[in-house]
Scaffold this motif. Structure first.
Motif, PDB file in Angstrom:
ATOM      1  N   ASP A 489       1.194   0.841  -0.960  1.00 43.84           N
ATOM      2  CA  ASP A 489       2.116   2.015  -0.770  1.00 43.84           C
ATOM      3  C   ASP A 489       2.562   2.491   0.500  1.00 43.84           C
ATOM      4  O   ASP A 489       3.761   3.058   0.748  1.00 43.84           O
ATOM      5  N   LYS A 492       5.819   0.419   0.904  1.00 46.49           N
ATOM      6  CA  LYS A 492       6.990   1.123   0.352  1.00 46.49           C
ATOM      7  C   LYS A 492       7.312   2.197   0.953  1.00 46.49           C
ATOM      8  O   LYS A 492       8.725   2.230   1.237  1.00 46.49           O
ATOM      9  N   VAL A 498       7.110  -5.346   0.180  1.00 52.01           N
ATOM     10  CA  VAL A 498       5.821  -5.294  -0.444  1.00 52.01           C
ATOM     11  C   VAL A 498       5.133  -6.669  -0.549  1.00 52.01           C
ATOM     12  O   VAL A 498       5.781  -7.388  -1.459  1.00 52.01           O
ATOM     13  N   ASP A 503       1.533  -4.923  -4.520  1.00 51.98           N
ATOM     14  CA  ASP A 503       2.195  -4.030  -5.356  1.00 51.98           C
ATOM     15  C   ASP A 503       1.565  -3.473  -6.836  1.00 51.98           C
ATOM     16  O   ASP A 503       1.484  -4.276  -7.817  1.00 51.98           O
TER      17      ASP A 503
END
Length: 586
Positions: A489, A492, A498, A503
């Motif tokens: 996260d 991102k 990522v 992911d």
């Protein structure tokens, strides 16, 4: 005129040992000569030679209308005698050469061959005979094996060596990077992206058992075990500690600290050393400070550190580590287990390097987390009240520090592949000894090999959740994946690429665990069980768990029959290898 020429022709050979015995007149059609005695006949001439008894001793020559037949019996006899003489001469020369060489042939050929075969025998002894330091009660069996070795053909031994070297070359030829297989997708090989790096073996040093102890008299300042940390633990918990399903996640923080002190005090191979050479007040403080040094991460927290220490305590007992790992080193392993993830940020090294985190800058992008863990551990130990090394001498401290640093640095997953390869080679070179559970002399013969065993055991305990009973295995795996997804996260949000395991929208948890077990954990466990057969329960749990993960994946994703079949083939292969390893260990 033709008759006159024939007479001259016959007279020309009158003084030779060969000559014509017949001359005919005729004509040649193609390759066929047809005599015409009615036209011209030469029978009235005295040829001086008779027709030979063997046709092979005659030769027919045709020229125009004349054909002459020669008797070559005498030249052929001379040629045959010459050949016989030549053969006799050759035989004589060979016999003479043989007589000359017989006095020096042993120097030229036999002695070098004997030296070569002696070398083969000696090398075979080095590879297949590893029980030199066995106890007196096993010396009879060792002598019997030695006699078998002496009576074996050098070529049989050489064949065994070639087979052994073939296995070693297979291990040495393993690639560092991911091996893409026919039935794999990119998501299924994500676990292999970590597998790079080199092992830095500990330099050779003499670690005699008990070498780090100080002589403590009756008035020593070393105090007895604290009742508050040891005796207050309930008997049921102490019994639980001796099983393979101890759950550190279920303990409250106060109990975790007490268990940490208890584990460090009761590692079978170093309990006497700890009680005589480590102040209990210092140990309690060290464990307390270590607990405080861990962040409240989903996975990399003090419960995980405690679990590693618990696993090491259990494994060291099962493999009777006191036979090849000194008490000083086992104490180092216990401390390394408690401190191996101190200050972990719940972010991996790759993230720190890509974001130029201060730890990556400080440690030059080389295992920044592991270097930080080591640093924090020794910062705690430098505090006067938490210095668990205060009562060991200077030389012992140096060895302790080196052992701890080596072990923690090798928890970096990039060291995994090289470590497993080194351990695999060690087993192949000494398989007879390890299969007979007599590998202790092999390990203790080299400080580098001993440190390698320490490293693989600490690393194995660190990544050991797939080797636990299923309930613990899946619970810890989900905590670990939660931590990975939290990093994903952040990646991102920062607009970074990522990492494949991070992911949450792409990674299937059960499928990722199948790949993790197949490519990282299973090869390591097979090697560990080969080296330490009493650890066969790890292979049993791992085989069960990968099958359970496959069932969970199938239930959650409802894959096509083709996809299911591919995963089943992979899982069955892993389970078969683990069962074989477990059977050898059991």
């Amino acid at each position: 005129r033709l008759q006159t020429e024939v007479s001259s022709f016959i007279s020309f050979y009158s003084d030779n040992s060969y000559g014509p015995f017949q001359v005919m007149y005729g004509e040649t059609t193609g390759d066929v000569f047809t005599a015409k005695p009615e036209v011209m006949n030469f029978t009235g001439h005295a040829f001086g030679f008779d027709k030979p008894r063997r046709l092979s001793s005659s030769r027919i020559v045709s020229s125009g209308p004349i054909q002459a037949s020669f008797n070559l019996a005498e030249p052929f006899k001379v040629e045959a005698l010459a050949n016989i003489g030549l053969i006799g001469f050759v035989i004589l020369v060979m016999c003479s050469f043989g007589l000359v060489m017989s006095s020096s042939i042993s120097v030229i050929a036999l002695q070098p061959l004997e030296r070569m075969l002696s070398t083969v025998r000696a090398r075979c002894k080095e590879i297949f005979k590893y029980t030199v330091d066995m106890q007196d009660d096993t010396e009879g069996d060792e002598d019997e094996d030695y006699d078998d070795m002496e009576q074996s053909s050098e070529f049989v031994l050489l064949e065994k060596v070639v087979v052994k070297l073939t296995d070693i070359l297979k291990i040495a030829a393993l690639k560092h990077g991911p091996e893409v297989k026919e039935n794999m997708t990119n998501d299924e090989i994500m676990q292999l992206n970590w597998m790079q790096g080199n092992i830095n073996a500990l330099s050779r040093a003499t670690l005699a058992r008990g070498s780090g102890k100080r002589v403590i008299d009756a008035e020593s300042e070393i105090d007895p075990p604290l009742d508050t940390s040891l005796c207050s633990l309930p008997p049921s918990l102490l019994e639980w500690l001796n099983t393979d399903n101890f759950d550190t996640l279920s303990l409250n923080p106060q109990t975790q600290g007490a268990v940490a002190v208890y584990i460090t005090n009761t590692v079978e191979g170093c309990s006497d050393f700890v009680r005589s050479s480590v102040k209990q007040t210092h140990l309690v403080k060290f464990c307390s400070q270590a607990e405080a040094g861990y962040l409240k991460n989903p996975f990399h927290n003090f419960a995980h550190a405690l679990d590693v220490a618990y696993s090491l305590r259990r494994w060291l007992s099962l493999i009777q580590a006191h036979r090849f790992i000194s008490d000083l080193q086992q104490f180092a392993m216990a401390i390394a287990g408690l401190g191996h993830d101190l200050g972990h940020l719940a972010l991996n090294n790759q993230y720190l390097i890509e974001t130029s985190h201060e730890l990556a800058v400080k440690y030059n992008d080389v295992s920044p987390l592991e270097n930080m863990h080591c640093s924090k551990l020794f910062q705690i130990a430098n505090e006067a009240e938490a210095n668990v090394f205060s009562e060991v001498d200077k030389d012992a401290y140096k060895l302790l520090r080196r052992c701890i640093i080596e072990a923690i640095l090798h928890t970096d997953v990039t060291k995994h592949n090289e470590m497993v390869k080194e351990c695999g080679m060690l087993y192949q070179m000494n398989s007879d000894a390890f299969d007979q559970r007599e590998g202790a002399p092999v390990i203790s013969a080299s400080a580098t090999t001993t440190q390698l065993m320490i490293n693989i055991l600490v690393h194995g305990a660190d990544v050991g959740n797939p080797m636990k009973p299923w309930d613990l295995c899946q619970r810890i795996a989900h905590l670990c994946m939660d931590e990975f997804f939290a990093q994903g996260d952040l990646e991102k949000e920062a607009g970074m690429t990522v990492q494949m395991l991070n992911d949450r929208e792409k990674v299937n948890r059960p499928n990722s665990q199948i790949g993790f077990i197949e490519f990282l954990i299973a090869p390591m466990v097979v090697t560990m069980v080969n080296l330490f057969p009493p650890l066969h329960e790890l292979a049993g749990h791992l085989g069960t768990n990968i099958a359970r993960w496959a069932d969970t994946w199938e239930r959650e994703t409802q894959p096509t029959q083709d996809a299911k079949q591919k995963v089943t083939v992979r899982v069955d292969k892993v389970v078969a290898n683990l069962k074989a390893a477990s059977a050898r260990g059991g």
